[in-house]
Structure formats: structure tokens, C-alpha cells
Design a protein around this motif. Structure first.
Motif, short mmCIF file in Angstrom:
data_model
loop_
_atom_site.label_atom_id
_atom_site.label_comp_id
_atom_site.label_asym_id
_atom_site.label_seq_id
_atom_site.Cartn_x
_atom_site.Cartn_y
_atom_site.Cartn_z
N LEU A 35 0.82 -1.24 0.07
CA LEU A 35 0.03 -0.01 0.05
C LEU A 35 0.80 1.28 -0.10
O LEU A 35 1.91 1.33 0.72
N VAL A 36 0.28 2.24 -0.78
CA VAL A 36 1.23 3.60 -0.78
C VAL A 36 0.99 4.21 0.67
O VAL A 36 0.02 4.24 1.25
N ILE A 37 2.26 4.60 1.08
CA ILE A 37 2.31 5.30 2.49
C ILE A 37 2.59 6.93 2.29
O ILE A 37 2.69 7.52 3.16
N ALA A 38 3.39 7.26 1.20
CA ALA A 38 3.77 8.46 0.95
C ALA A 38 3.89 8.79 -0.72
O ALA A 38 4.26 7.73 -1.42
N THR A 39 3.39 9.77 -0.92
CA THR A 39 3.72 10.57 -2.44
C THR A 39 4.65 11.78 -2.45
O THR A 39 3.91 12.64 -1.91
N ALA A 40 5.57 11.81 -3.08
CA ALA A 40 6.38 13.06 -2.98
C ALA A 40 5.85 13.96 -3.88
O ALA A 40 5.09 13.59 -4.92
N GLY A 41 5.82 15.35 -3.51
CA GLY A 41 5.15 16.20 -4.55
C GLY A 41 6.00 16.41 -5.71
O GLY A 41 7.04 15.70 -6.16
N ALA A 42 5.73 17.60 -6.69
CA ALA A 42 6.27 17.90 -7.97
C ALA A 42 7.63 18.36 -8.15
O ALA A 42 8.30 18.04 -8.89
N ASN A 43 8.19 18.45 -6.75
CA ASN A 43 9.62 18.89 -6.48
C ASN A 43 10.33 18.04 -5.78
O ASN A 43 11.54 18.14 -5.15
N GLY A 44 9.89 17.00 -5.37
CA GLY A 44 10.31 15.98 -4.41
C GLY A 44 9.92 15.86 -3.07
O GLY A 44 8.84 16.95 -2.71
N ALA A 45 10.47 15.37 -2.26
CA ALA A 45 10.11 15.45 -0.50
C ALA A 45 11.30 15.09 0.15
O ALA A 45 12.12 14.28 -0.12
N ARG A 46 10.90 15.37 1.45
CA ARG A 46 11.98 14.83 2.42
C ARG A 46 11.12 14.37 3.73
O ARG A 46 10.33 15.06 4.50
N LEU A 47 11.31 13.08 3.62
CA LEU A 47 10.39 12.11 4.67
C LEU A 47 11.23 12.04 5.99
O LEU A 47 12.50 11.43 5.98
N THR A 48 10.64 12.24 7.21
CA THR A 48 11.15 12.41 8.62
C THR A 48 10.71 11.45 9.46
O THR A 48 11.29 11.37 10.66
N ARG A 49 9.63 10.51 9.05
CA ARG A 49 9.05 9.58 10.02
C ARG A 49 8.48 8.47 9.04
O ARG A 49 7.64 8.63 8.28
N ALA A 50 8.70 7.16 9.58
CA ALA A 50 8.03 6.19 9.17
C ALA A 50 8.05 5.07 10.07
O ALA A 50 9.08 4.77 10.68
N SER A 51 7.01 4.86 10.66
CA SER A 51 6.86 3.83 11.74
C SER A 51 5.44 2.93 11.41
O SER A 51 4.70 3.10 10.58
N ALA A 52 5.48 1.83 12.23
CA ALA A 52 4.45 0.86 12.28
C ALA A 52 3.73 0.71 13.82
O ALA A 52 4.84 0.27 14.66
N ILE A 53 2.54 0.07 13.90
CA ILE A 53 2.21 -0.28 15.16
C ILE A 53 1.32 -1.40 14.81
O ILE A 53 0.38 -1.43 13.88
#
Length: 135
Positions: A35-53
Motif C-alpha cells: 500500500l502507498v504510504i507517501a507520495t512526493a510532490g512535484a519537486n520531491g520530498a523529505r520524509l522524516t518519519r516512518a513507523s508501524a504499530i
């Protein structure tokens, strides 16, 4: 927005996402049940958190992250995993979150339009959460 060469570009808009994975993925080169959990915008992105529970009792479970650099949904590449430790769900305990280690000091940089997918190694209910900012 077009980017001007040699000028600093900072994250513009905070975003968050997530998904509930319930079915196991066992194929790392042509994954299913992701499943998709993030999609960067037109200029890219900076992901600072990914977690699961976990949302239920789980045995040791592999958590999987896949990248789709061109945003097409057809070129998913397995690039990171983490282990969710066994846990017995109870109303008197704290459900442990498993963190992938991304932060302001250690971000995951996503290309323009790049998608981040999550999968699990066992059929259980595991919720993923992400936080990022588009450039």
C-alpha cells in the motif's frame, strides 16, 4: 513550481500519510499486497518519519518498504525492512511502535512524484504512519 538553479529549496508543506496492511507480501522483486504510504510532490520530498504499530497480537513480523522512483506503480524496489517484535495485545499494555529510523537529522529524500509503499511479512493488522514535507 519550477526550481531556480543555485538557490536553496526548503520543504514547503508538511504532509502525513499511512495505511493499514492486513495481508502478507512474500515477493520482493514483484511485490503484491502493498500500500502507498507517501507520495512526493512535484519537486520531491523529505520524509522524516516512518513507523508501524500492531493492531492485534503479532509474532515476530518483517515490515517492508518499497520505492517507486518514477511514480508509475510498476517499478517497485525493495529497499528497507525492519522487524516488529512479538507482542500480545492487551488493554493494560502499551502497543510498541516500530520506527524505521528516519528523522530531521536522517531524512529519506524522495524524488519528484516518487511513491513509498509498505508491506508486511505475515497476515496481521499493522498500521503504518509517515510524515514528510514536499519541496
Amino acid at each position: 513550481m519550477p526550481v531556480t538553479p543555485n538557490s536553496i529549496v526548503t520543504p514547503q508543506g508538511p504532509r502525513s500519510g499511512g495505511a493499514l496492511c492486513t495481508t502478507a507480501n512474500t515477493n520482493y522483486s514483484a511485490p503484491t499486497n502493498i500500500l502507498v504510504i507517501a507520495t512526493a510532490g512535484a519537486n520531491g520530498a523529505r520524509l522524516t518519519r516512518a513507523s508501524a504499530i500492531p493492531l492485534e497480537t503479532v509474532a515476530d513480523t518483517q515490515l517492508q518498504l518499497f520505492r517507486d522512483g518514477d511514480g508509475s506503480g510498476t517499478t517497485k524496489r525493495f529497499f528497507r525492512s525492519s522487524r516488529m517484535a512479538a507482542y500480545t495485545m492487551a488493554q493494560t499494555t502499551e502497543a510498541p511502535a516500530t520506527d524505521f529510523g528516519y528523522s530531521d537529522d536522517n531524512p529519506l529524500i524522495l524524488a519528484a512524484g516518487e511513491k513509498l509503499y509498505a508491506a508486511i511479512g505475515a497476515t496481521k493488522q499493522i498500521a503504518f504512519t509517515t510524515e514528510w514535507a514536499d519541496y
